[in-house]
Scaffold this motif. Structure first.
Motif, PDB file in Angstrom:
ATOM      1  N   LEU A  86       0.880  -1.064  -0.021  1.00  0.00           N
ATOM      2  CA  LEU A  86       0.130   0.048   0.103  1.00  0.00           C
ATOM      3  C   LEU A  86       0.978   1.258   0.102  1.00  0.00           C
ATOM      4  O   LEU A  86       0.624   2.341  -0.519  1.00  0.00           O
ATOM      5  CB  LEU A  86      -1.087  -0.127   1.200  1.00  0.00           C
ATOM      6  N   PHE A  87       2.060   1.145   0.475  1.00  0.00           N
ATOM      7  CA  PHE A  87       2.669   2.457   0.869  1.00  0.00           C
ATOM      8  C   PHE A  87       4.040   2.554   0.228  1.00  0.00           C
ATOM      9  O   PHE A  87       4.832   3.716   0.538  1.00  0.00           O
ATOM     10  CB  PHE A  87       2.586   2.556   2.303  1.00  0.00           C
ATOM     11  N   ASN A  88       4.595   1.425  -0.530  1.00  0.00           N
ATOM     12  CA  ASN A  88       5.713   1.771  -1.433  1.00  0.00           C
ATOM     13  C   ASN A  88       5.323   2.807  -2.424  1.00  0.00           C
ATOM     14  O   ASN A  88       4.181   2.791  -3.000  1.00  0.00           O
ATOM     15  CB  ASN A  88       6.006   0.532  -2.015  1.00  0.00           C
ATOM     16  N   SER A  89       6.306   3.748  -2.768  1.00  0.00           N
ATOM     17  CA  SER A  89       6.079   4.765  -3.800  1.00  0.00           C
ATOM     18  C   SER A  89       6.394   4.491  -4.972  1.00  0.00           C
ATOM     19  O   SER A  89       5.592   4.017  -6.046  1.00  0.00           O
ATOM     20  CB  SER A  89       6.766   6.211  -3.344  1.00  0.00           C
ATOM     21  N   TYR A  90       7.752   4.104  -5.360  1.00  0.00           N
ATOM     22  CA  TYR A  90       8.201   3.946  -6.667  1.00  0.00           C
ATOM     23  C   TYR A  90       9.354   3.135  -6.742  1.00  0.00           C
ATOM     24  O   TYR A  90      10.062   2.835  -7.752  1.00  0.00           O
ATOM     25  CB  TYR A  90       8.504   5.185  -7.627  1.00  0.00           C
ATOM     26  N   TYR A  91       9.809   2.379  -5.692  1.00  0.00           N
ATOM     27  CA  TYR A  91      10.854   1.618  -5.645  1.00  0.00           C
ATOM     28  C   TYR A  91      10.611  -0.060  -6.086  1.00  0.00           C
ATOM     29  O   TYR A  91      10.076  -0.782  -5.542  1.00  0.00           O
ATOM     30  CB  TYR A  91      11.122   1.345  -3.981  1.00  0.00           C
ATOM     31  N   GLU A  92      11.236   0.057  -7.249  1.00  0.00           N
ATOM     32  CA  GLU A  92      10.833  -1.196  -8.049  1.00  0.00           C
ATOM     33  C   GLU A  92      11.469  -2.322  -7.223  1.00  0.00           C
ATOM     34  O   GLU A  92      11.103  -3.542  -7.117  1.00  0.00           O
ATOM     35  CB  GLU A  92      11.489  -1.229  -9.391  1.00  0.00           C
ATOM     36  N   ALA A  93      12.780  -2.372  -6.622  1.00  0.00           N
ATOM     37  CA  ALA A  93      13.467  -3.280  -5.763  1.00  0.00           C
ATOM     38  C   ALA A  93      12.535  -3.793  -4.605  1.00  0.00           C
ATOM     39  O   ALA A  93      12.894  -4.838  -4.141  1.00  0.00           O
ATOM     40  CB  ALA A  93      14.706  -2.760  -5.439  1.00  0.00           C
ATOM     41  N   GLU A  94      11.569  -3.102  -4.146  1.00  0.00           N
ATOM     42  CA  GLU A  94      10.591  -3.360  -3.027  1.00  0.00           C
ATOM     43  C   GLU A  94       9.532  -4.076  -3.418  1.00  0.00           C
ATOM     44  O   GLU A  94       8.675  -4.231  -2.584  1.00  0.00           O
ATOM     45  CB  GLU A  94      10.297  -2.234  -2.209  1.00  0.00           C
ATOM     46  N   GLY A  95       9.385  -4.190  -4.890  1.00  0.00           N
ATOM     47  CA  GLY A  95       8.107  -5.195  -5.336  1.00  0.00           C
ATOM     48  C   GLY A  95       6.748  -4.478  -5.578  1.00  0.00           C
ATOM     49  O   GLY A  95       6.950  -3.333  -5.992  1.00  0.00           O
ATOM     50  N   ASP A  96       5.802  -5.188  -5.827  1.00  0.00           N
ATOM     51  CA  ASP A  96       4.788  -4.516  -6.236  1.00  0.00           C
ATOM     52  C   ASP A  96       3.970  -3.314  -5.243  1.00  0.00           C
ATOM     53  O   ASP A  96       4.289  -3.336  -4.212  1.00  0.00           O
ATOM     54  CB  ASP A  96       3.644  -5.689  -6.418  1.00  0.00           C
ATOM     55  N   ARG A  97       3.089  -2.482  -5.875  1.00  0.00           N
ATOM     56  CA  ARG A  97       2.633  -1.574  -5.131  1.00  0.00           C
ATOM     57  C   ARG A  97       1.580  -0.939  -5.655  1.00  0.00           C
ATOM     58  O   ARG A  97       1.247  -1.265  -7.008  1.00  0.00           O
ATOM     59  CB  ARG A  97       3.672  -0.264  -5.121  1.00  0.00           C
ATOM     60  N   ILE A  98       0.898  -0.340  -4.960  1.00  0.00           N
ATOM     61  CA  ILE A  98      -0.714   0.288  -5.628  1.00  0.00           C
ATOM     62  C   ILE A  98      -0.308   1.242  -6.515  1.00  0.00           C
ATOM     63  O   ILE A  98       0.676   2.084  -6.406  1.00  0.00           O
ATOM     64  CB  ILE A  98      -1.596   0.593  -4.428  1.00  0.00           C
ATOM     65  N   ALA A  99      -0.745   1.402  -7.473  1.00  0.00           N
ATOM     66  CA  ALA A  99      -0.691   2.570  -8.534  1.00  0.00           C
ATOM     67  C   ALA A  99      -0.905   3.863  -7.923  1.00  0.00           C
ATOM     68  O   ALA A  99      -1.896   4.086  -7.139  1.00  0.00           O
ATOM     69  CB  ALA A  99      -1.847   2.418 -10.011  1.00  0.00           C
ATOM     70  N   ARG A 100       0.018   4.780  -8.246  1.00  0.00           N
ATOM     71  CA  ARG A 100      -0.006   6.118  -7.980  1.00  0.00           C
ATOM     72  C   ARG A 100      -1.390   6.848  -7.770  1.00  0.00           C
ATOM     73  O   ARG A 100      -1.774   7.441  -6.679  1.00  0.00           O
ATOM     74  CB  ARG A 100       1.216   7.013  -8.323  1.00  0.00           C
ATOM     75  N   GLY A 101      -2.098   6.777  -8.829  1.00  0.00           N
ATOM     76  CA  GLY A 101      -3.398   7.417  -9.147  1.00  0.00           C
ATOM     77  C   GLY A 101      -4.572   6.891  -8.040  1.00  0.00           C
ATOM     78  O   GLY A 101      -5.470   7.496  -8.025  1.00  0.00           O
ATOM     79  N   ARG A 102      -4.152   5.788  -7.572  1.00  0.00           N
ATOM     80  CA  ARG A 102      -5.279   5.080  -6.708  1.00  0.00           C
ATOM     81  C   ARG A 102      -5.052   5.251  -5.405  1.00  0.00           C
ATOM     82  O   ARG A 102      -5.674   4.408  -4.330  1.00  0.00           O
ATOM     83  CB  ARG A 102      -5.411   3.675  -7.287  1.00  0.00           C
ATOM     84  N   ARG A 103      -4.133   6.210  -4.923  1.00  0.00           N
ATOM     85  CA  ARG A 103      -3.772   6.146  -3.508  1.00  0.00           C
ATOM     86  C   ARG A 103      -4.984   6.729  -2.801  1.00  0.00           C
ATOM     87  O   ARG A 103      -4.955   6.415  -1.477  1.00  0.00           O
ATOM     88  CB  ARG A 103      -2.436   6.959  -3.038  1.00  0.00           C
ATOM     89  N   GLY A 104      -5.701   7.429  -3.185  1.00  0.00           N
ATOM     90  CA  GLY A 104      -6.946   7.951  -2.733  1.00  0.00           C
ATOM     91  C   GLY A 104      -8.077   7.055  -2.410  1.00  0.00           C
ATOM     92  O   GLY A 104      -9.052   7.410  -1.659  1.00  0.00           O
ATOM     93  N   LEU A 105      -7.999   5.730  -2.983  1.00  0.00           N
ATOM     94  CA  LEU A 105      -8.841   4.824  -2.427  1.00  0.00           C
ATOM     95  C   LEU A 105      -8.376   4.061  -1.397  1.00  0.00           C
ATOM     96  O   LEU A 105      -9.174   3.104  -0.988  1.00  0.00           O
ATOM     97  CB  LEU A 105      -8.886   3.927  -3.880  1.00  0.00           C
ATOM     98  N   ILE A 106      -7.553   4.361  -0.761  1.00  0.00           N
ATOM     99  CA  ILE A 106      -6.973   3.335   0.397  1.00  0.00           C
ATOM    100  C   ILE A 106      -7.842   4.130   1.830  1.00  0.00           C
ATOM    101  O   ILE A 106      -7.205   5.038   2.530  1.00  0.00           O
ATOM    102  CB  ILE A 106      -5.361   3.488   0.683  1.00  0.00           C
ATOM    103  N   SER A 107      -9.099   3.725   1.768  1.00  0.00           N
ATOM    104  CA  SER A 107      -9.821   4.153   2.797  1.00  0.00           C
ATOM    105  C   SER A 107      -9.438   3.380   4.086  1.00  0.00           C
ATOM    106  O   SER A 107      -9.752   4.000   5.366  1.00  0.00           O
ATOM    107  CB  SER A 107     -11.353   3.964   2.751  1.00  0.00           C
ATOM    108  N   ARG A 108      -9.093   2.269   4.049  1.00  0.00           N
ATOM    109  CA  ARG A 108      -8.498   1.450   5.172  1.00  0.00           C
ATOM    110  C   ARG A 108      -7.003   1.223   4.986  1.00  0.00           C
ATOM    111  O   ARG A 108      -6.707   0.867   3.889  1.00  0.00           O
ATOM    112  CB  ARG A 108      -9.417   0.292   5.583  1.00  0.00           C
ATOM    113  N   PRO A 109      -5.988   1.151   5.882  1.00  0.00           N
ATOM    114  CA  PRO A 109      -6.148   1.408   7.215  1.00  0.00           C
ATOM    115  C   PRO A 109      -6.666   2.763   7.550  1.00  0.00           C
ATOM    116  O   PRO A 109      -6.578   3.734   6.853  1.00  0.00           O
ATOM    117  CB  PRO A 109      -4.918   1.115   8.043  1.00  0.00           C
ATOM    118  N   SER A 110      -7.373   3.027   8.878  1.00  0.00           N
ATOM    119  CA  SER A 110      -7.589   4.572   9.186  1.00  0.00           C
ATOM    120  C   SER A 110      -6.611   5.363   9.432  1.00  0.00           C
ATOM    121  O   SER A 110      -5.508   4.690   9.632  1.00  0.00           O
ATOM    122  CB  SER A 110      -8.652   4.385  10.457  1.00  0.00           C
TER     123      SER A 110
END
Length: 418
Positions: A86-110
């Motif tokens: 959920l909270f990796n930004s752009y570090y490819e070496a750290e694996g998959d991550r949520i797309a940047r434009g979809r960060r506003g959909l992370i309603s949980r965790p609070s």
């Protein structure tokens, strides 16, 4: 205690303070800026360039957990196995991550859960802070969080500006300052040494130090003001294709650009809501395209990053201090005021493309993705803004944005050939 009073009680320590104190103060400043926000405020993502305030609070915590605690604290276990995705930004070496434009959909965790994670990580970091073996990574983490403090402020400002109610994050605007100094800072040209040149912290893109040949030039003592920008508009600056770069002219017409971001008749949007625009204050929230067009209209040009740095290292007008100016020191409403300093009101566009310096090599490992891979299509800005944590910038610091971006506190200082 009112909301405004609560926002003005926490200041970062002086740069001479111990590293552990700087870590704790930086973490506390992030959290103090979250206090005025509701859960709904903290999840706003008003455009893809911006991220929710809650995401900034989480991503900076992910950084400490990923690069310090996970690798260097024996027995440490991730607070939550899903958070790295959920909270990796752009570090490819750290694996998959949520797309940047979809960060506003992370309603949980609070937001409360994120703050609980922050407290957990802060406590765990207490075990690493005293060890000098980790000092370089800790300094990087502090600088990283300071960058996100500025982004948190500018991203929530953009989100609030989209609300028809014009909500305020603070109750009152910052005080106005006296008018800026007039005149020019002259430089005779010659060979200048550019880049990071001390034992203090710097990002990898600030080096290696190298030589640059400068022709004689002058740099304005002050930033371009709102009043001057009104004159540019009145003179048809946004309608004269001769002033604009080709890509800039296409951008103006395509997007219907006719003024800086956050402007309307006589007013500008601030962290304190819509306020009367001060004609003597520095203009802010302009793009590289706009800065270049204004410089052409004014019969001047933008400085190169090397010229700007040469002046910043050598200028000696009274009161100069690389930590001076209107930078964020306490949690107070950031607003360019016109301090007369090179640092502190607005990031200043240069005409220099963001490219690697000679012999540049990115750092090893995942942290090497921090700067180097973005060296294409962007422009260098120098100085610091009113939303920059005090002392975060320095003469060699290289901020960078794409030419159409303007949601940051971006302004301009003119240069002339001599």
């Amino acid at each position: 205690m009112s909301r405004t009073e609560a926002r003005t009680t926490l200041a970062l320590p002086d740069r001479g303070e111990p590293l552990a104190d700087r870590f704790r103060a930086t973490r506390s400043l992030t959290e103090s800026l979250l206090e005025p926000l509701s859960e709904a405020d903290a999840i706003i993502q008003s455009m893809e360039d911006a991220s929710p305030a809650k995401w900034h609070a989480a991503h900076t915590t992910w950084f400490w957990e990923t690069f310090l605690l996970r690798d260097h604290l024996p027995g440490y276990r991730l607070f939550d196995e899903v958070y790295p995705f959920l909270f990796n930004s752009y570090y490819e070496a750290e694996g998959d991550r949520i797309a940047r434009g979809r960060r506003g959909l992370i309603s949980r965790p609070s937001l409360a859960e994120i703050l609980g994670w922050r407290a957990h990580v802060n406590e765990a970091m207490d075990k690493l802070l005293p060890d000098p073996a980790h000092a370089d990574l800790i300094r990087l983490g502090i600088a990283h969080e300071e960058q996100h403090i500025e982004l948190l402020l500018t991203d929530i400002k953009h989100g609030f500006s989209m609300n028809a109610l014009g909500p305020a994050m603070w109750d009152a605007p910052a005080c106005r300052q006296p008018a800026q100094c007039e005149g020019w800072l002259e430089h005779p040209g010659g060979i200048a040494r550019i880049g990071h040149q001390s034992d203090g912290f710097a990002f990898d893109n600030e080096g290696p130090a190298h030589r640059a040949l400068l022709e004689p030039f002058a740099l304005s003592r002050r930033l371009v003001t709102n009043g001057e920008w009104d004159d540019f508009i009145s003179d048809g600056g946004y309608d004269d294709h001769r002033l604009w770069l080709s890509d800039g002219w296409e951008w103006v017409k395509r997007e219907g650009i006719a003024a800086p971001l956050y402007w309307r008749e006589g007013e500008q949007f601030t962290h304190a809501g819509w306020r009367e625009r001060d004609p003597d204050a520095p203009v802010a929230h302009i793009s590289y395209f706009e800065a270049d067009a204004f410089a052409s209209w004014a019969g001047a040009r933008l400085p190169t990053e090397f010229e700007w740095e040469a002046i910043a290292r050598g200028q000696d007008h009274p009161g100069f201090d690389s930590l001076a100016g209107n930078q964020l020191n306490e949690a107070a409403p950031p607003l360019p005021a016109g301090t007369g300093e090179l640092f502190g009101d607005c990031w200043q566009f240069t005409q220099s493309a963001y490219l690697p310096y000679p012999r540049f090599r990115p750092a090893k490992g995942a942290v090497g993705e921090y700067n180097g891979k973005f060296m294409a299509g962007q422009w260098v800005l120098k100085g610091a803004s009113c939303a920059t944590v005090r002392g975060h910038s320095r003469p060699s610091y290289r901020n960078f944005f794409y030419p159409q971006q303007r949601w940051q506190f971006t302004g301009l200082r003119l240069a002339q050939d001599r």
